[in-house]
Design a protein around this motif. Structure first.
Motif, mmCIF file in Angstrom:
data_model
loop_
_atom_site.group_PDB
_atom_site.id
_atom_site.type_symbol
_atom_site.label_atom_id
_atom_site.label_comp_id
_atom_site.label_asym_id
_atom_site.label_seq_id
_atom_site.Cartn_x
_atom_site.Cartn_y
_atom_site.Cartn_z
ATOM 1 N N LYS A 2 0.844 -1.188 0.000
ATOM 2 C CA LYS A 2 0.000 0.000 0.000
ATOM 3 C C LYS A 2 0.884 1.244 0.000
ATOM 4 O O LYS A 2 2.001 1.220 0.542
ATOM 5 C CB LYS A 2 -0.928 0.001 1.214
ATOM 6 N N LEU A 3 0.389 2.308 -0.587
ATOM 7 C CA LEU A 3 1.117 3.575 -0.625
ATOM 8 C C LEU A 3 0.258 4.651 0.020
ATOM 9 O O LEU A 3 -0.885 4.854 -0.370
ATOM 10 C CB LEU A 3 1.466 3.966 -2.063
ATOM 11 N N SER A 4 0.830 5.339 0.990
ATOM 12 C CA SER A 4 0.105 6.372 1.726
ATOM 13 C C SER A 4 -0.012 7.651 0.897
ATOM 14 O O SER A 4 0.684 7.826 -0.119
ATOM 15 C CB SER A 4 0.819 6.680 3.037
ATOM 16 N N LYS A 5 -0.858 8.542 1.360
ATOM 17 C CA LYS A 5 -1.010 9.849 0.709
ATOM 18 C C LYS A 5 0.316 10.595 0.689
ATOM 19 O O LYS A 5 0.672 11.229 -0.322
ATOM 20 C CB LYS A 5 -2.070 10.673 1.427
ATOM 21 N N ALA A 6 1.090 10.512 1.775
ATOM 22 C CA ALA A 6 2.387 11.207 1.834
ATOM 23 C C ALA A 6 3.347 10.666 0.780
ATOM 24 O O ALA A 6 4.064 11.428 0.116
ATOM 25 C CB ALA A 6 2.997 11.057 3.233
ATOM 26 N N THR A 7 3.361 9.350 0.597
ATOM 27 C CA THR A 7 4.227 8.752 -0.421
ATOM 28 C C THR A 7 3.790 9.152 -1.819
ATOM 29 O O THR A 7 4.612 9.451 -2.691
ATOM 30 C CB THR A 7 4.233 7.222 -0.279
ATOM 31 N N LEU A 8 2.486 9.181 -2.064
ATOM 32 C CA LEU A 8 1.977 9.588 -3.377
ATOM 33 C C LEU A 8 2.342 11.035 -3.677
ATOM 34 O O LEU A 8 2.669 11.380 -4.829
ATOM 35 C CB LEU A 8 0.462 9.395 -3.436
ATOM 36 N N ILE A 21 10.555 6.509 -12.826
ATOM 37 C CA ILE A 21 11.188 6.218 -11.541
ATOM 38 C C ILE A 21 11.420 4.717 -11.414
ATOM 39 O O ILE A 21 10.658 3.907 -11.977
ATOM 40 C CB ILE A 21 10.334 6.737 -10.361
ATOM 41 N N TYR A 22 12.483 4.370 -10.722
ATOM 42 C CA TYR A 22 12.757 2.975 -10.402
ATOM 43 C C TYR A 22 12.618 2.819 -8.902
ATOM 44 O O TYR A 22 13.407 3.369 -8.129
ATOM 45 C CB TYR A 22 14.162 2.592 -10.867
ATOM 46 N N LEU A 23 11.577 2.122 -8.486
ATOM 47 C CA LEU A 23 11.315 1.902 -7.070
ATOM 48 C C LEU A 23 12.038 0.641 -6.623
ATOM 49 O O LEU A 23 11.808 -0.442 -7.169
ATOM 50 C CB LEU A 23 9.816 1.754 -6.819
ATOM 51 N N ARG A 24 12.904 0.801 -5.625
ATOM 52 C CA ARG A 24 13.626 -0.355 -5.093
ATOM 53 C C ARG A 24 12.954 -0.833 -3.807
ATOM 54 O O ARG A 24 12.340 -0.066 -3.075
ATOM 55 C CB ARG A 24 15.082 0.017 -4.801
ATOM 56 N N SER A 25 13.113 -2.112 -3.522
ATOM 57 C CA SER A 25 12.559 -2.680 -2.293
ATOM 58 C C SER A 25 13.089 -1.923 -1.080
ATOM 59 O O SER A 25 14.277 -1.590 -1.014
ATOM 60 C CB SER A 25 12.941 -4.158 -2.175
ATOM 61 N N GLY A 26 12.203 -1.634 -0.133
ATOM 62 C CA GLY A 26 12.620 -0.955 1.085
ATOM 63 C C GLY A 26 11.796 0.276 1.365
ATOM 64 O O GLY A 26 10.654 0.408 0.899
ATOM 65 N N ASN A 27 12.382 1.208 2.113
ATOM 66 C CA ASN A 27 11.668 2.397 2.579
ATOM 67 C C ASN A 27 12.253 3.709 2.054
ATOM 68 O O ASN A 27 11.935 4.781 2.564
ATOM 69 C CB ASN A 27 11.670 2.437 4.108
ATOM 70 N N ALA A 42 13.952 10.307 -0.605
ATOM 71 C CA ALA A 42 12.972 10.424 0.476
ATOM 72 C C ALA A 42 12.898 9.127 1.269
ATOM 73 O O ALA A 42 12.952 8.023 0.708
ATOM 74 C CB ALA A 42 11.594 10.770 -0.083
ATOM 75 N N GLN A 43 12.763 9.287 2.579
ATOM 76 C CA GLN A 43 12.462 8.171 3.473
ATOM 77 C C GLN A 43 10.946 8.118 3.604
ATOM 78 O O GLN A 43 10.328 9.089 4.042
ATOM 79 C CB GLN A 43 13.106 8.404 4.838
ATOM 80 N N ILE A 44 10.330 7.011 3.230
ATOM 81 C CA ILE A 44 8.876 6.924 3.237
ATOM 82 C C ILE A 44 8.389 6.014 4.365
ATOM 83 O O ILE A 44 9.131 5.179 4.882
ATOM 84 C CB ILE A 44 8.319 6.438 1.881
ATOM 85 N N SER A 206 15.543 17.966 4.619
ATOM 86 C CA SER A 206 14.517 17.980 5.664
ATOM 87 C C SER A 206 14.474 16.602 6.300
ATOM 88 O O SER A 206 15.272 15.719 5.971
ATOM 89 C CB SER A 206 13.152 18.370 5.090
ATOM 90 N N GLU A 207 13.547 16.404 7.208
ATOM 91 C CA GLU A 207 13.522 15.153 7.963
ATOM 92 C C GLU A 207 13.307 13.941 7.072
ATOM 93 O O GLU A 207 13.925 12.891 7.271
ATOM 94 C CB GLU A 207 12.415 15.212 9.023
ATOM 95 N N LYS A 208 12.455 14.063 6.043
ATOM 96 C CA LYS A 208 12.105 12.887 5.253
ATOM 97 C C LYS A 208 12.509 12.959 3.783
ATOM 98 O O LYS A 208 12.584 11.935 3.113
ATOM 99 C CB LYS A 208 10.591 12.641 5.350
#
Length: 222
Positions: A2-8, A21-27, A42-44, A206-208
């Motif tokens: 699942k992808l949160s609103k913040a991640t979207l 974009i290339y999404l790699r496994s992890g956060n 970004a840290q998601i 920033s933090e994330k």
């Protein structure tokens, strides 16, 4: 998955930097511009459970929008596709091999900063609004009388309009001008710790989420 609103929202911002974009496994998700001028990371709060190449991020996000907030993503990297589904509907969405898109091969380690300060969100908004209103192509970070000053200018035509905003105190005695193209300033509105190296890059941290942008060649630090 699942992808949160913040991640979207982060993915939508990253699509402005690179449409793929290339999404790699992890956060952690990251991207870079095709011309290698801008890098973002970004840290998601979600976990990507498979490596996924998305050729058109905005199309992907619009597809997710068909489901509202109720969807699950099931990845099948072997078949280069993902399934997006909820209780009633399903979309088969084709992914791509990473060889056909531009993406960061590794995390960028930023060098020790020669200048650093905090840039408040409201000041960033003022600076970008000034660039749009006055139609100026460059942002320059400099110091005047113990203050960090961010200007919006056209260095090729100093006689034209300009804008200047004091954003922080400066305790050093170095003279510098660090130029960045406005078109490369594609950050999410936020308060950032700004780090600048005379080696030719500026980082907005920033933090994330963080962004690294190449400085223009007319930048200097003495």
């Amino acid at each position: 998955m699942k992808l949160s609103k913040a991640t979207l929202e982060i993915l939508a911002n990253f699509a402005v930097i690179n449409p793929s974009i290339y999404l790699r496994s992890g956060n952690v998700i990251s991207t870079k511009s095709v011309n290698n001028v801008t890098y973002a990371e970004a840290q998601i709060e979600d976990t990507i459970d498979a490596d996924i190449g998305i050729y058109a991020v905005n199309e992907f996000l619009s597809t997710l929008g068909l489901f509202g907030s109720d969807f699950e993503i099931i990845a099948d990297p072997a078949d280069q596709e993902i399934k997006i589904k909820n209780a009633r509907a399903q979309v088969k969405y084709t992914t791509v091999d990473p060889s056909v898109i531009t993406f960061p091969e590794k995390t960028i380690n930023f060098p020790v900063a020669d200048v650093q300060f905090e840039l408040k969100e409201e000041d960033l908004k003022r600076i970008m609004a000034a660039a749009r209103t006055l139609r100026l192509p460059e942002i320059v970070v400099t110091q005047t009388d113990g203050k960090i000053v961010v200007k919006v200018v056209n260095s090729e035509d100093p006689s034209t309009n300009s804008y200047a905003l004091e954003v922080a105190e400066y305790e050093g005695d170095n003279d510098f001008e660090f130029f960045v193209r406005v078109e490369n300033m594609k950050m999410i509105d936020n308060t950032y710790k700004v780090l600048i190296t005379k080696l030719g890059a500026i980082k907005f941290e920033s933090e994330k989420v963080s962004y690294i942008v190449a400085l223009e060649r007319n930048s200097h630090f003495e």
